[in-house]
Structures are given as structure tokens and as C-alpha cells.
Enzyme design. Structure first.
Site, PDB file in Angstrom:
ATOM      1  N   HIS A 111     -32.764 -41.891 -12.256  1.00  0.00           N
ATOM      2  CA  HIS A 111     -33.115 -41.884 -10.827  1.00  0.00           C
ATOM      3  C   HIS A 111     -31.955 -41.338  -9.977  1.00  0.00           C
ATOM      4  O   HIS A 111     -32.133 -40.434  -9.162  1.00  0.00           O
ATOM      5  CB  HIS A 111     -33.470 -43.318 -10.410  1.00  0.00           C
ATOM      6  CG  HIS A 111     -33.868 -43.479  -8.977  1.00  0.00           C
ATOM      7  ND1 HIS A 111     -35.149 -43.795  -8.580  1.00  0.00           N
ATOM      8  CD2 HIS A 111     -33.144 -43.380  -7.826  1.00  0.00           C
ATOM      9  CE1 HIS A 111     -35.186 -43.874  -7.255  1.00  0.00           C
ATOM     10  NE2 HIS A 111     -33.979 -43.636  -6.770  1.00  0.00           N
ATOM     11  N   GLU A 112     -30.773 -41.877 -10.211  1.00  0.00           N
ATOM     12  CA  GLU A 112     -29.623 -41.458  -9.387  1.00  0.00           C
ATOM     13  C   GLU A 112     -29.224 -40.010  -9.685  1.00  0.00           C
ATOM     14  O   GLU A 112     -28.740 -39.304  -8.803  1.00  0.00           O
ATOM     15  CB  GLU A 112     -28.434 -42.402  -9.585  1.00  0.00           C
ATOM     16  CG  GLU A 112     -28.731 -43.873  -9.344  1.00  0.00           C
ATOM     17  CD  GLU A 112     -29.437 -44.179  -8.033  1.00  0.00           C
ATOM     18  OE1 GLU A 112     -29.334 -43.381  -7.081  1.00  0.00           O
ATOM     19  OE2 GLU A 112     -30.115 -45.215  -7.956  1.00  0.00           O
TER      20      GLU A 112
HETATM   21 ZN   LIG Z   1     -33.354 -43.530  -4.816  1.00  0.00          ZN
END
Ligand SMILES: [Zn+2]
Length: 232
Positions: A111-112
Site C-alpha cells: 500500500h505505502e
Molecule cells: Zn494510504
């Protein structure tokens, strides 16, 4: 819950950083991070994203990962665009089983890294442009595998499953956006996500498709390899 683009002011500080380095939670989270990164060859998500970052001139190095006590921040981690850091919250990972912690670490890193990729590739302003934040949250929820469907989903219900994925992505992106912009009403946030969703969900770079399953992610990796002649 995976989060988010971070403010470098209200969730972080020198004090908490120093305390973190002495805690058992810090050590355990570093171990979970290192174990996840050292097994990245088994993850099509991490392989695509890490290589794409390198290709864009933003190679991700150990110094770009920071483990700390995120205090009031209610997520597993965040991307600090001001410092080019992926922050992992020791208070979350150290309090769960090792198996779950490894799964959440993988999902959080993916995600990051989507946020980091967006930051690397273009003129995004995560701090002043809510549209940029929402679009990146849609992409991070869609491409990180966090809304991934079970493997080997029956093809007969594929259409339904894609709708399920979109619903999950919307809900996760809205939640992430609201945690960054608590001053926005839910009504106003929904109007913004509806305005951006189709365009941002369709933007699957650096994947060639939405990874709805682990098999999709593997196919995306194969396509990435041939597209970029990636052969490490
Ligand atoms: Zn996010």
C-alpha cells in the site's frame, strides 16, 4: 487497517523515535519488516513495486523504512512524502501473532509503496491537494492486494467479484482519506471519490491489471518482466 499518507508533524516526533529504539515492540517490528523484505521474491506485489520505483529513479533503500511508535495514528503505517519514508507502526505489528503480522506487513508495504510510486512519478501534492490524496488512496487500496479476492474465484461470478473489489476499494480509500482529512464531511468525501473513482481505479501503473487475486498478481508480474525486460 492499512493507512496512509502521513503528516510529518502530528504523528511523529524525536521523543517517540528515541523511545521506540529501546522497546521490544520496535525490535519485533524490525524483525517482521526484515523477514517480509527478505522474502520479497515470493511476492509479485513487492517485486513489481520495488523494481518500478528503481526504474523511475527512486530506488527504495533500507534507510527509507522507519519503525516507530505512531502514538495517536490509528493505522499500521504511512508514507511520509516530506521525508521519503515508509513508516511502520511498532505498536500495531508487535501486538499480533507473527503470521498475521507478516501478512499485514506485506499489505502495508505494498500500500505505502503505491503512494511512494505516485510521489516518485509525478507532481503529486499529498499535503495540499485532496484530489491527489484520494486518487492515490484509491490506487493503493486497489493495487496493494488489500481488497484481493480469494484465489481461484469461480469465473461464473467474476463480474460480481469485481464489483465486490470496487466496493472494498471505495470503502478503504474513503476511510484512509477521512483519517487524513477529518475536517471533510462524509458527504463531501463521497462526492470526491465518486468524481475520481473510475479514472484512478483504471490507472493501474505499474501493474498491467488490477490484481484481484494472487494469480492476477503473478500474471501482472510476468507481464511486467517482459514489458521491462526485468531479469534479476
Ligand atoms: Zn494510504
Amino acid at each position: 487497517m492499512v493507512e496512509d499518507i502521513m503528516s510529518s508533524t502530528d504523528t511523529r516526533g524525536a521523543q517517540s523515535h528515541r523511545e521506540s529504539r529501546e522497546s521490544r515492540a520496535y525490535t519485533e517490528t524490525c524483525e517482521i519488516l526484515n523477514e517480509t523484505l527478505s522474502s520479497k521474491r515470493e511476492s509479485p506485489f513487492l517485486r513489481i513495486l520495488l523494481h518500478a520505483m528503481e526504474s523511475q529513479g527512486c530506488a527504495v533503500l533500507p534507510k527509507h523504512f522507519v519503525v516507530e511508535d505512531c502514538k495517536s495514528f490509528d493505522g499500521y503505517g504511512g508514507f511520509d512524502a516530506a521525508n521519503n519514508e515508509i513508516v511502520l507502526c511498532e505498536n500495531k505489528f508487535a501486538s499480533m501473532s507473527r503470521k498475521r503480522a507478516l501478512k499485514e506487513m506485506h499489505s502495508t508495504l505494498a500500500h505505502e509503496l503505491v503512494h511512494a510510486f505516485d510521489h516518485c512519478r509525478g507532481n503529486v501534492d499529498f499535503y495540499n491537494n485532496p484530489k491527489h490524496v484520494m486518487c492515490s488512496e484509491i490506487r493503493a487500496a486497489a493495487l496493494s492486494g488489500q481488497c484481493m479476492l480469494a484465489n481461484n474465484f469461480p469465473s461464473a461470478v467474476f463480474g460480481k467479484s469485481r464489483r465486490g473489489h470496487q466496493r472494498c476499494v471505495k470503502s478503504q480509500a474513503l476511510r484512509s482519506f477521512k483519517s487524513l482529512h477529518p475536517e471533510w464531511s462524509m458527504e463531501k468525501s463521497v462526492i470526491l471519490i465518486d468524481e475520481l473513482f473510475t479514472k484512478c481505479y483504471k490507472d493501474t501503473e505499474p501493474f498491467d491489471r488490477i490484481p484481484l487475486s494472487m494469480n492476477d498478481a503473478r500474471l501482472a508480474f510476468k507481464a511486467y518482466q517482459s514489458r521491462n525486460r526485468y531479469d534479476p
